[in-house]
Design a protein around this motif. Sequence first.
Motif, PDB file in Angstrom:
ATOM      1  N   ARG A   1       0.798  -1.222   0.000  1.00 27.34           N
ATOM      2  CA  ARG A   1       0.000   0.000   0.000  1.00 27.34           C
ATOM      3  C   ARG A   1       0.832   1.273   0.000  1.00 27.34           C
ATOM      4  NH1 ARG A   1      -5.096  -0.498   0.388  1.00 27.34           N
ATOM      5  NH2 ARG A   1      -5.268   1.706   0.863  1.00 27.34           N
ATOM      6  N   SER A   2       2.129   1.189  -0.217  1.00 27.84           N
ATOM      7  CA  SER A   2       2.966   2.384  -0.184  1.00 27.84           C
ATOM      8  C   SER A   2       4.155   2.210  -1.115  1.00 27.84           C
ATOM      9  CB  SER A   2       3.446   2.686   1.240  1.00 27.84           C
ATOM     10  OG  SER A   2       4.276   1.636   1.708  1.00 27.84           O
ATOM     11  N   ALA A   3       4.794   3.336  -1.419  1.00 32.25           N
ATOM     12  CA  ALA A   3       5.985   3.353  -2.265  1.00 32.25           C
ATOM     13  C   ALA A   3       6.928   4.418  -1.731  1.00 32.25           C
ATOM     14  CB  ALA A   3       5.624   3.641  -3.718  1.00 32.25           C
ATOM     15  N   SER A   4       8.240   4.111  -1.739  1.00 27.62           N
ATOM     16  CA  SER A   4       9.265   5.026  -1.240  1.00 27.62           C
ATOM     17  C   SER A   4      10.049   5.589  -2.410  1.00 27.62           C
ATOM     18  CB  SER A   4      10.208   4.296  -0.274  1.00 27.62           C
ATOM     19  OG  SER A   4       9.487   3.746   0.809  1.00 27.62           O
ATOM     20  N   PHE A   5      10.371   6.883  -2.321  1.00 24.57           N
ATOM     21  CA  PHE A   5      11.072   7.577  -3.395  1.00 24.57           C
ATOM     22  C   PHE A   5      12.291   8.276  -2.821  1.00 24.57           C
ATOM     23  CE2 PHE A   5       6.604   7.312  -4.388  1.00 24.57           C
ATOM     24  CZ  PHE A   5       6.578   6.903  -5.709  1.00 24.57           C
ATOM     25  N   GLY A   6      13.263   8.488  -3.661  1.00 25.86           N
ATOM     26  CA  GLY A   6      14.478   9.187  -3.263  1.00 25.86           C
ATOM     27  C   GLY A   6      15.487   9.174  -4.381  1.00 25.86           C
ATOM     28  N   ARG A   7      16.677   9.672  -4.084  1.00 28.03           N
ATOM     29  CA  ARG A   7      17.753   9.668  -5.056  1.00 28.03           C
ATOM     30  C   ARG A   7      18.529   8.360  -4.988  1.00 28.03           C
ATOM     31  NH1 ARG A   7      16.286  14.499  -3.718  1.00 28.03           N
ATOM     32  NH2 ARG A   7      16.360  16.202  -5.231  1.00 28.03           N
ATOM     33  N   PRO A   8      19.240   8.001  -6.045  1.00 29.98           N
ATOM     34  CA  PRO A   8      19.934   6.702  -6.019  1.00 29.98           C
ATOM     35  C   PRO A   8      20.877   6.566  -4.843  1.00 29.98           C
ATOM     36  CG  PRO A   8      19.899   7.598  -8.243  1.00 29.98           C
ATOM     37  CD  PRO A   8      19.379   8.671  -7.354  1.00 29.98           C
ATOM     38  N   GLU A   9      21.563   7.609  -4.491  1.00 32.03           N
ATOM     39  CA  GLU A   9      22.465   7.563  -3.340  1.00 32.03           C
ATOM     40  C   GLU A   9      21.866   8.389  -2.217  1.00 32.03           C
ATOM     41  OE1 GLU A   9      23.471   8.644  -6.297  1.00 32.03           O
ATOM     42  OE2 GLU A   9      24.579   6.907  -7.064  1.00 32.03           O
ATOM     43  N   GLY A  10      21.790   7.804  -1.051  1.00 29.36           N
ATOM     44  CA  GLY A  10      21.280   8.535   0.090  1.00 29.36           C
ATOM     45  C   GLY A  10      20.032   7.880   0.653  1.00 29.36           C
ATOM     46  N   ALA A  11      19.447   8.557   1.639  1.00 27.43           N
ATOM     47  CA  ALA A  11      18.269   8.026   2.308  1.00 27.43           C
ATOM     48  C   ALA A  11      17.019   8.277   1.479  1.00 27.43           C
ATOM     49  CB  ALA A  11      18.128   8.671   3.701  1.00 27.43           C
ATOM     50  N   VAL A  12      15.930   7.631   1.901  1.00 29.89           N
ATOM     51  CA  VAL A  12      14.644   7.817   1.229  1.00 29.89           C
ATOM     52  C   VAL A  12      14.146   9.235   1.485  1.00 29.89           C
ATOM     53  CG1 VAL A  12      12.261   7.038   1.157  1.00 29.89           C
ATOM     54  CG2 VAL A  12      14.099   5.363   1.382  1.00 29.89           C
ATOM     55  N   ALA A  13      13.734   9.906   0.418  1.00 33.78           N
ATOM     56  CA  ALA A  13      13.291  11.301   0.544  1.00 33.78           C
ATOM     57  C   ALA A  13      11.873  11.390   1.097  1.00 33.78           C
ATOM     58  CB  ALA A  13      13.388  12.009  -0.812  1.00 33.78           C
ATOM     59  N   PHE A  14      10.946  10.595   0.575  1.00 31.25           N
ATOM     60  CA  PHE A  14       9.564  10.647   1.042  1.00 31.25           C
ATOM     61  C   PHE A  14       8.882   9.334   0.660  1.00 31.25           C
ATOM     62  CE2 PHE A  14       9.857  12.587  -3.118  1.00 31.25           C
ATOM     63  CZ  PHE A  14       8.864  11.962  -3.848  1.00 31.25           C
ATOM     64  N   THR A  15       7.758   9.075   1.282  1.00 30.66           N
ATOM     65  CA  THR A  15       6.977   7.857   1.075  1.00 30.66           C
ATOM     66  C   THR A  15       5.523   8.246   0.823  1.00 30.66           C
ATOM     67  OG1 THR A  15       8.440   6.575   2.500  1.00 30.66           O
ATOM     68  CG2 THR A  15       6.272   5.635   2.045  1.00 30.66           C
ATOM     69  N   LEU A  16       4.921   7.663  -0.187  1.00 30.75           N
ATOM     70  CA  LEU A  16       3.514   7.903  -0.516  1.00 30.75           C
ATOM     71  C   LEU A  16       2.714   6.638  -0.240  1.00 30.75           C
ATOM     72  CD1 LEU A  16       3.831   9.849  -3.904  1.00 30.75           C
ATOM     73  CD2 LEU A  16       3.616  10.787  -1.595  1.00 30.75           C
ATOM     74  N   GLU A  17       1.489   6.809   0.244  1.00 30.14           N
ATOM     75  CA  GLU A  17       0.609   5.693   0.540  1.00 30.14           C
ATOM     76  C   GLU A  17      -0.676   5.810  -0.259  1.00 30.14           C
ATOM     77  OE1 GLU A  17      -0.143   5.324   4.669  1.00 30.14           O
ATOM     78  OE2 GLU A  17       1.948   4.928   5.217  1.00 30.14           O
ATOM     79  N   LEU A  18      -1.274   4.671  -0.572  1.00 31.25           N
ATOM     80  CA  LEU A  18      -2.555   4.646  -1.271  1.00 31.25           C
ATOM     81  C   LEU A  18      -3.668   5.052  -0.311  1.00 31.25           C
ATOM     82  CD1 LEU A  18      -2.275   1.336  -3.319  1.00 31.25           C
ATOM     83  CD2 LEU A  18      -2.122   3.655  -4.203  1.00 31.25           C
ATOM     84  N   PRO A  19      -4.709   5.705  -0.812  1.00 32.49           N
ATOM     85  CA  PRO A  19      -5.829   6.055   0.074  1.00 32.49           C
ATOM     86  C   PRO A  19      -6.542   4.807   0.564  1.00 32.49           C
ATOM     87  CG  PRO A  19      -6.366   6.537  -2.216  1.00 32.49           C
ATOM     88  CD  PRO A  19      -4.913   6.179  -2.191  1.00 32.49           C
ATOM     89  N   GLU A  20      -7.133   4.927   1.741  1.00 32.33           N
ATOM     90  CA  GLU A  20      -7.855   3.808   2.320  1.00 32.33           C
ATOM     91  C   GLU A  20      -9.081   3.468   1.484  1.00 32.33           C
ATOM     92  OE1 GLU A  20      -7.025   1.942   4.763  1.00 32.33           O
ATOM     93  OE2 GLU A  20      -5.218   3.051   5.374  1.00 32.33           O
ATOM     94  N   LEU A  21      -9.375   2.172   1.353  1.00 37.37           N
ATOM     95  CA  LEU A  21     -10.543   1.724   0.612  1.00 37.37           C
ATOM     96  C   LEU A  21     -11.807   1.964   1.434  1.00 37.37           C
ATOM     97  CD1 LEU A  21      -9.212  -1.668  -0.808  1.00 37.37           C
ATOM     98  CD2 LEU A  21      -9.360   0.521  -1.985  1.00 37.37           C
ATOM     99  N   PRO A  22     -12.925   2.280   0.775  1.00 35.50           N
ATOM    100  CA  PRO A  22     -14.169   2.473   1.524  1.00 35.50           C
ATOM    101  C   PRO A  22     -14.632   1.159   2.135  1.00 35.50           C
ATOM    102  CG  PRO A  22     -14.601   2.477  -0.836  1.00 35.50           C
ATOM    103  CD  PRO A  22     -13.105   2.471  -0.672  1.00 35.50           C
ATOM    104  N   PRO A  23     -15.312   1.203   3.282  1.00 39.91           N
ATOM    105  CA  PRO A  23     -15.779  -0.037   3.912  1.00 39.91           C
ATOM    106  C   PRO A  23     -16.806  -0.745   3.046  1.00 39.91           C
ATOM    107  CG  PRO A  23     -16.724   1.885   4.992  1.00 39.91           C
ATOM    108  CD  PRO A  23     -15.701   2.405   4.039  1.00 39.91           C
ATOM    109  N   ALA A  24     -16.788  -2.068   3.097  1.00 37.67           N
ATOM    110  CA  ALA A  24     -17.726  -2.857   2.298  1.00 37.67           C
ATOM    111  C   ALA A  24     -19.135  -2.711   2.851  1.00 37.67           C
ATOM    112  CB  ALA A  24     -17.302  -4.319   2.300  1.00 37.67           C
ATOM    113  N   ARG A  25     -20.093  -2.702   1.947  1.00 37.89           N
ATOM    114  CA  ARG A  25     -21.483  -2.591   2.357  1.00 37.89           C
ATOM    115  C   ARG A  25     -21.983  -3.933   2.881  1.00 37.89           C
ATOM    116  NH1 ARG A  25     -24.426   1.086  -2.345  1.00 37.89           N
ATOM    117  NH2 ARG A  25     -23.111   2.932  -2.093  1.00 37.89           N
ATOM    118  N   THR A  26     -22.649  -3.917   4.016  1.00 43.04           N
ATOM    119  CA  THR A  26     -23.188  -5.126   4.614  1.00 43.04           C
ATOM    120  C   THR A  26     -24.681  -4.963   4.815  1.00 43.04           C
ATOM    121  OG1 THR A  26     -22.697  -4.264   6.825  1.00 43.04           O
ATOM    122  CG2 THR A  26     -21.012  -5.641   5.766  1.00 43.04           C
ATOM    123  N   GLY A  27     -25.382  -6.102   4.931  1.00 38.91           N
ATOM    124  CA  GLY A  27     -26.824  -6.072   5.123  1.00 38.91           C
ATOM    125  C   GLY A  27     -27.330  -7.459   5.455  1.00 38.91           C
TER     126      GLY A  27
END
Length: 209
Positions: free
Chosen positions: A121-147
């Motif tokens: 659910r996430s991906a890390s980005f940065g430059r080839p050398e060095g630490a990770v610059a930032f991390t992006l996450e996918l939005p949460e999925l809506p709850p399933a409908r029940t009945g």
Amino acid sequence: MLARLFTFALWGLAAASVVFWGMRLSASPLPVPPQAAPVTAQLGSQAAVQRMLGAAPEGAGAAAAPPPESARFKLVGVMAPREGAEGPGVALVSVDGKPARAVALGGVVEGEIVLRGLTHRSASFGRPEGAVAFTLELPELPPARTGTLPAAEAPGAGSAATGAPSAPAATPGAVPGAVPGTVAPQPVPARPPRYGEPPAPGGSPQTPQ
């Protein structure tokens, strides 16, 4: 005669001058009301006048903070291998609002920014050398409908109380177990044998009349 007129005019001017200056010096000015305020002519705003004269406006030295680098990127989707397994990974990334494109793990996203890591659910980005610059996450999925499903009614139960239509009455001559409304086939009567034909099985021979 002219001398007298000239002398009279001079004395008249002198008298008028004395009266004018006497009234001017003896007159007292009216007092200013307490609610009165001095009127000042103002052309434009004070900040505009300062800019016109070359003065720097207030707060100009503090430049606005630039947006974070991660604001340009948006994570749309992720395809990552299972934990502990090795395999290719791909992320769908949109840059500056452009259509998303697939970037493989370790591939260049934009400029010097590369895809450094992937999870489900996430991906890390940065430059080839060095630490990770930032991390992006996918939005949460809506709850399933029940009945809950409505309870099933027993067949033929409560037809009179609930007003449900009753089963159709049996048709005379209907075959048991057949579709309602169908009639059993009737037997075809046997044709009498003609003259010279052998009698039907179980019948008696006929004699010609």
